[in-house]
Design a protein around this motif. Structure first.
Motif, PDB file in Angstrom:
ATOM      1  N   GLU A 143       0.817  -1.224   0.000  1.00  0.00           N
ATOM      2  CA  GLU A 143       0.000   0.000   0.000  1.00  0.00           C
ATOM      3  C   GLU A 143       0.846   1.267   0.000  1.00  0.00           C
ATOM      4  O   GLU A 143       0.441   2.276  -0.560  1.00  0.00           O
ATOM      5  CB  GLU A 143      -0.921   0.041   1.231  1.00  0.00           C
ATOM      6  N   ALA A 144       1.992   1.240   0.681  1.00  0.00           N
ATOM      7  CA  ALA A 144       2.759   2.468   0.894  1.00  0.00           C
ATOM      8  C   ALA A 144       4.151   2.420   0.270  1.00  0.00           C
ATOM      9  O   ALA A 144       5.031   3.170   0.672  1.00  0.00           O
ATOM     10  CB  ALA A 144       2.856   2.748   2.393  1.00  0.00           C
ATOM     11  N   LYS A 145       4.325   1.556  -0.720  1.00  0.00           N
ATOM     12  CA  LYS A 145       5.631   1.489  -1.397  1.00  0.00           C
ATOM     13  C   LYS A 145       5.931   2.865  -2.011  1.00  0.00           C
ATOM     14  O   LYS A 145       5.091   3.457  -2.657  1.00  0.00           O
ATOM     15  CB  LYS A 145       5.592   0.420  -2.486  1.00  0.00           C
ATOM     16  N   GLY A 146       7.111   3.367  -1.734  1.00  0.00           N
ATOM     17  CA  GLY A 146       7.483   4.683  -2.248  1.00  0.00           C
ATOM     18  C   GLY A 146       7.108   5.825  -1.320  1.00  0.00           C
ATOM     19  O   GLY A 146       7.497   6.963  -1.548  1.00  0.00           O
ATOM     20  N   GLU A 147       6.333   5.538  -0.278  1.00  0.00           N
ATOM     21  CA  GLU A 147       5.975   6.564   0.703  1.00  0.00           C
ATOM     22  C   GLU A 147       7.055   6.633   1.779  1.00  0.00           C
ATOM     23  O   GLU A 147       7.863   5.729   1.935  1.00  0.00           O
ATOM     24  CB  GLU A 147       4.618   6.249   1.342  1.00  0.00           C
ATOM     25  N   SER A 148       7.021   7.679   2.570  1.00  0.00           N
ATOM     26  CA  SER A 148       7.981   7.848   3.661  1.00  0.00           C
ATOM     27  C   SER A 148       7.735   6.814   4.753  1.00  0.00           C
ATOM     28  O   SER A 148       6.676   6.167   4.799  1.00  0.00           O
ATOM     29  CB  SER A 148       7.841   9.252   4.252  1.00  0.00           C
ATOM     30  N   TYR A 149       8.705   6.703   5.638  1.00  0.00           N
ATOM     31  CA  TYR A 149       8.558   5.819   6.784  1.00  0.00           C
ATOM     32  C   TYR A 149       7.331   6.218   7.605  1.00  0.00           C
ATOM     33  O   TYR A 149       6.547   5.364   8.018  1.00  0.00           O
ATOM     34  CB  TYR A 149       9.831   5.858   7.639  1.00  0.00           C
ATOM     35  N   ALA A 150       7.142   7.515   7.839  1.00  0.00           N
ATOM     36  CA  ALA A 150       5.976   7.997   8.595  1.00  0.00           C
ATOM     37  C   ALA A 150       4.680   7.582   7.911  1.00  0.00           C
ATOM     38  O   ALA A 150       3.697   7.230   8.578  1.00  0.00           O
ATOM     39  CB  ALA A 150       6.033   9.510   8.747  1.00  0.00           C
ATOM     40  N   GLY A 151       4.656   7.611   6.586  1.00  0.00           N
ATOM     41  CA  GLY A 151       3.477   7.182   5.843  1.00  0.00           C
ATOM     42  C   GLY A 151       3.193   5.704   6.040  1.00  0.00           C
ATOM     43  O   GLY A 151       2.030   5.289   6.146  1.00  0.00           O
ATOM     44  N   ALA A 177      -0.168   1.372   8.711  1.00  0.00           N
ATOM     45  CA  ALA A 177      -0.308   0.283   9.682  1.00  0.00           C
ATOM     46  C   ALA A 177      -1.229   0.697  10.826  1.00  0.00           C
ATOM     47  O   ALA A 177      -2.054  -0.094  11.301  1.00  0.00           O
ATOM     48  CB  ALA A 177       1.065  -0.127  10.219  1.00  0.00           C
ATOM     49  N   THR A 178      -1.132   1.945  11.243  1.00  0.00           N
ATOM     50  CA  THR A 178      -1.963   2.457  12.332  1.00  0.00           C
ATOM     51  C   THR A 178      -3.439   2.444  11.953  1.00  0.00           C
ATOM     52  O   THR A 178      -4.295   2.103  12.777  1.00  0.00           O
ATOM     53  CB  THR A 178      -1.499   3.873  12.735  1.00  0.00           C
ATOM     54  N   VAL A 179      -3.755   2.797  10.707  1.00  0.00           N
ATOM     55  CA  VAL A 179      -5.151   2.756  10.246  1.00  0.00           C
ATOM     56  C   VAL A 179      -5.708   1.340  10.388  1.00  0.00           C
ATOM     57  O   VAL A 179      -6.824   1.148  10.875  1.00  0.00           O
ATOM     58  CB  VAL A 179      -5.273   3.249   8.789  1.00  0.00           C
TER      59      VAL A 179
END
Length: 193
Positions: free
Chosen positions: A91-99, A104-106
């Motif tokens: 889902e978050a490939k290419g996004e920042s670590y925070a993203g 995961a939090t969602v």
């Protein structure tokens, strides 16, 4: 003789099964406060920090009362952490670590929410919620960064802005999501509750 023993055994098992308190069948992610309990004791029993337990329950202090229902932070097995890390990677490939932590939090927030299934597998495989489930990219291995992001999200439960949704407005449009409150924007993802 055998039939009589079997019936007696079944009757005993049935009496035992129905003699347990109703609370033992309560939601697996809750704890009913008993006399003598404290935030610290409950946190230790469930392997979470007292601060995290307070945060998940919006408690500004450590006061609790017998009979009160406390929400427990989601605890994940190794296989569940792997599943969530693979979802985060896809889902978050290419996004920042925070993203990645936010994605995961969602998912963890959804496990805790009454609006979604109350297990990690249930949330991830709930209909058409996540495109990596539909297109099979969830089956690819997770990076070390996605695994770290999952561990941080598990430790971070209760301290977030209660986001239940995220999407990339450049890739998807949704009237349903546009009616939700934006909690934060990280990279290309908009997080909402």
């Amino acid at each position: 003789m055998f039939k009589k023993s079997l019936l007696t055994g079944l009757a005993a098992v049935s009496m035992l099964a129905f003699s347990f308190p109703v609370e033992s069948f309560a939601h697996a992610n809750t704890h009913t406060v008993q006399k003598g309990d404290s935030i610290y004791k409950i946190a230790m029993k469930h392997g979470v920090s007292a601060q995290q337990l307070q945060a998940v329950n919006d408690k500004e202090n450590t006061e609790i009362y017998p009979g009160e229902q406390l929400q427990l932070p989601v605890a994940l097995s190794a296989s569940e952490k792997d599943l969530l890390a693979r979802l985060v990677e896809a889902e978050a490939k290419g996004e920042s670590y925070a993203g990645k932590v936010a994605v995961a939090t969602v998912v963890l927030n959804r496990v805790e929410s009454d609006r979604f299934p109350d297990s990690l597998n249930g949330v991830i495989y709930d209909g058409i919620q996540f495109s990596p489930v539909l297109n099979g990219t969830i089956n690819q291995p997770a990076s070390a960064e996605s695994k770290r992001a999952v561990n941080e999200a598990v430790a971070y439960q209760g301290f977030d802005r209660e986001s239940l949704f995220f999407y990339n407005p450049d890739k998807a449009q949704s009237d349903y999501l546009s009616s939700k409150e934006v909690t934060t924007i990280i990279g290309d993802h908009v997080f909402l509750r």
